[in-house]
Design a protein around this motif. Structure first.
Motif, PDB file in Angstrom:
ATOM      1  N   ASP A 133       0.825  -1.215   0.000  1.00 46.39           N
ATOM      2  CA  ASP A 133       0.000   0.000   0.000  1.00 46.39           C
ATOM      3  C   ASP A 133       0.860   1.267   0.000  1.00 46.39           C
ATOM      4  O   ASP A 133       0.375   2.359  -0.293  1.00 46.39           O
ATOM      5  N   ALA A 134       2.170   1.113   0.301  1.00 50.12           N
ATOM      6  CA  ALA A 134       3.063   2.273   0.311  1.00 50.12           C
ATOM      7  C   ALA A 134       3.270   2.848  -1.089  1.00 50.12           C
ATOM      8  O   ALA A 134       3.728   3.973  -1.236  1.00 50.12           O
ATOM      9  N   PHE A 135       2.895   2.073  -2.130  1.00 46.72           N
ATOM     10  CA  PHE A 135       2.981   2.641  -3.487  1.00 46.72           C
ATOM     11  C   PHE A 135       2.066   3.865  -3.611  1.00 46.72           C
ATOM     12  O   PHE A 135       2.289   4.736  -4.435  1.00 46.72           O
ATOM     13  N   LEU A 136       1.034   3.898  -2.759  1.00 48.99           N
ATOM     14  CA  LEU A 136       0.092   5.026  -2.814  1.00 48.99           C
ATOM     15  C   LEU A 136       0.350   6.045  -1.704  1.00 48.99           C
ATOM     16  O   LEU A 136      -0.477   6.923  -1.461  1.00 48.99           O
ATOM     17  N   LEU A 137       1.486   5.888  -1.036  1.00 47.07           N
ATOM     18  CA  LEU A 137       1.747   6.750   0.125  1.00 47.07           C
ATOM     19  C   LEU A 137       1.727   8.236  -0.243  1.00 47.07           C
ATOM     20  O   LEU A 137       1.096   9.040   0.442  1.00 47.07           O
ATOM     21  N   ASP A 138       2.376   8.595  -1.335  1.00 50.76           N
ATOM     22  CA  ASP A 138       2.438  10.012  -1.698  1.00 50.76           C
ATOM     23  C   ASP A 138       1.038  10.584  -1.926  1.00 50.76           C
ATOM     24  O   ASP A 138       0.736  11.703  -1.532  1.00 50.76           O
ATOM     25  N   LEU A 140      11.862  10.681  -5.040  1.00 49.93           N
ATOM     26  CA  LEU A 140      12.081  11.975  -4.381  1.00 49.93           C
ATOM     27  C   LEU A 140      10.744  12.623  -4.037  1.00 49.93           C
ATOM     28  O   LEU A 140      10.636  13.836  -4.006  1.00 49.93           O
ATOM     29  N   GLY A 141       9.723  11.835  -3.749  1.00 51.17           N
ATOM     30  CA  GLY A 141       8.387  12.383  -3.521  1.00 51.17           C
ATOM     31  C   GLY A 141       8.162  12.859  -2.095  1.00 51.17           C
ATOM     32  O   GLY A 141       9.098  13.100  -1.333  1.00 51.17           O
ATOM     33  N   LEU A 142       6.867  12.958  -1.743  1.00 50.13           N
ATOM     34  CA  LEU A 142       6.497  13.439  -0.408  1.00 50.13           C
ATOM     35  C   LEU A 142       6.983  12.494   0.677  1.00 50.13           C
ATOM     36  O   LEU A 142       7.335  12.910   1.772  1.00 50.13           O
ATOM     37  N   SER A 143       7.003  11.204   0.364  1.00 51.62           N
ATOM     38  CA  SER A 143       7.435  10.253   1.391  1.00 51.62           C
ATOM     39  C   SER A 143       8.910  10.481   1.716  1.00 51.62           C
ATOM     40  O   SER A 143       9.343  10.335   2.859  1.00 51.62           O
TER      41      SER A 143
END
Ligand code: ADP
Ligand code: MG
Length: 423
Positions: A253-258, A293-296
């Motif tokens: 589910d971390a693929f959708l974290l951002d 380099l996203g929000l996560s």
């Protein structure tokens, strides 16, 4: 240490039971004392007692030699005779006495949990391998000795012989014999956080990713978890880690974290809010970052910022790179993201250093000159050069922690040095 010079000493040969010799070896390493000084002090204390202490089991005693101040052995021989004990029994008592008077040091724990964010948005550079290996080194048993490569060789760069004419370059000398030292484990309580949705860290350690639909770190960061975070954490079992090494497994589910973070208030602090309830259980928390380099990534970097009560360099970003040209562009992007966050939110974010991973000087000028380029950065400095070795890939293949698969291998030896370098 106030040891007399070797010329003031004489070699003595006697016997000690193996268990006592082993304890002496470990304790002297723990206290950073020479064995010969410990024996010298033990004999001095033994001789100063009013009578001999209780007998020590000397069965199976084997040859043992050391250096003592000239004359001490002769007086000891006479004192043993007066006390009616054999020389071997007397020596065993003296060593035993020293061990009792010099107990093992307790592990020094940081007052604020150390947070190590292992990052680089480039995939395949070895973030996961370095995160896992550093964590394993930090958690190793403090009452046994483990071979460590002392970091001295980082200074040993010499002009390369195969550099193109007119250009400056250097080579990392792999022919230099490696300096090994047996040192006690660091004994830290360590949490590994698999922050990459691909779950490589989780799988490499032989663990299962968390099932989709249940609680996960993503749910906790989004503020939607049903149970406590600690329920998701699993131990990485092995005697050498005791119960000190734990893992927070990944969940796809971390693929959708951002996306989920985009609606969360103060999202930079989301990882910190999620991990806060478990921090008291650990000395060090390592975050194995995703190649993005996203929000996560912002949340991970924010988590590694220096807190008010913290020493500079206790927590921060550890950047894993390779000695090749494409690593340099990725590095520039990452450091500009870190610097922006630092400026935008007025944070203190420390760099813990650069790890040049998968190094193989036989690849020639590209490898050696890129290594030199990393060394030339100086701030952050290179804290480890980790060679490209098959044992790392094999450990991944058999899904075992590297330190369980090849505890004496060159890779483990180098990672122990890294763990000490950034401690
Ligand atoms: N020092 C090393 N020597 C040999 N193989 C390595 C080393 N470091 C990493 N590897 C291997 O390279 C691959 C990529 O490493 P990994 O840690 O997954 O990189 P990342 O997390 O940056 O994507 C893995 O198969 C890993 O086992
Ligand atoms: Mg990885």
């Amino acid at each position: 240490m106030t040891s007399p010079s070797q010329s003031d000493r004489e070699k003595v040969v006697s016997k000690l039971p193996p268990w006592l010799r082993q304890e002496l070896k470990i304790r002297t390493a723990q206290l950073r004392v020479d064995i010969q000084d410990a024996v010298h002090q033990g004999i001095a204390h033994w001789s100063a007692l009013a009578s001999a202490p209780s007998p020590v089991d000397t069965s199976g005693a084997e040859s043992f030699s050391t250096w003592l101040p000239i004359g001490q052995w002769e007086s000891f021989r006479a004192a043993s005779k007066d006390r009616g004990v054999s020389l071997i029994q007397g020596l065993a008592q003296a060593v035993h006495l020293w061990l009792e008077m010099n107990p093992a040091p307790t592990v020094k724990r940081p007052s604020v949990v150390r947070r190590i964010v292992v990052c680089n948005q480039k995939g395949g550079v070895g973030k996961t391998a370095i995160t896992a290996g550093t964590a394993e080194a930090l958690a190793e048993d403090p009452s046994t000795l483990h071979p460590v490569r002392v970091a001295r060789q980082l200074a040993r760069l010499s002009p390369a012989s195969d550099e193109p004419t007119g250009e400056r370059g250097a080579s990392y000398s792999e022919t230099t014999p490696v300096d090994l030292e047996d040192l006690p484990g660091l004994g830290m309580r360590v949490l590994l956080v698999d922050f990459d949705p691909q779950g490589h860290l989780t799988k490499q350690l032989g663990q299962q990713p968390l099932p989709i639909g249940g609680d996960s770190l993503t749910c906790h960061m989004a503020g939607e978890a049903k149970g406590p975070l600690t329920d998701l954490i699993v131990p990485v079992p092995d005697d050498r880690f005791g119960d000190r090494l734990h893992l927070l497994p990944a969940c796809t589910d971390a693929f959708l974290l951002d996306v989920r973070l985009s609606t969360v208030r103060a999202r930079e602090a989301a990882l910190e809010r999620a991990l806060a309830p478990v921090e008291a259980d650990y000395d060090v928390i390592l975050i194995d970052c995703p190649p993005s380099l996203g929000l996560s990534m912002d949340a991970a970097i924010y988590y590694g910022r220096r807190r008010d009560t913290e020493q500079p360099g206790a927590s921060g970003a550890l950047i894993v790179v390779q000695a090749e040209d494409s690593s340099a562009d990725a590095y520039d992007l990452l450091t500009s993201q870190i610097n922006d966050l630092r400026d935008d939110l007025s944070l203190d974010i420390d760099y813990l250093g650069l790890v040049v991973n998968l190094y193989d000087g036989r690849r020639g000028y590209i490898a050696t000159s890129s290594l030199q380029a990393w060394m030339d950065i100086k701030d952050p400095r290179v804290v480890a050069i980790v060679p490209d070795l098959k044992e790392q890939r094999e450990a991944v293949r058999v899904k075992q922690p590297l330190f369980v698969y090849a505890p004496k291998g060159d890779q483990a030896v180098a990672l122990r040095a890294l763990a000490r370098e950034i401690s």
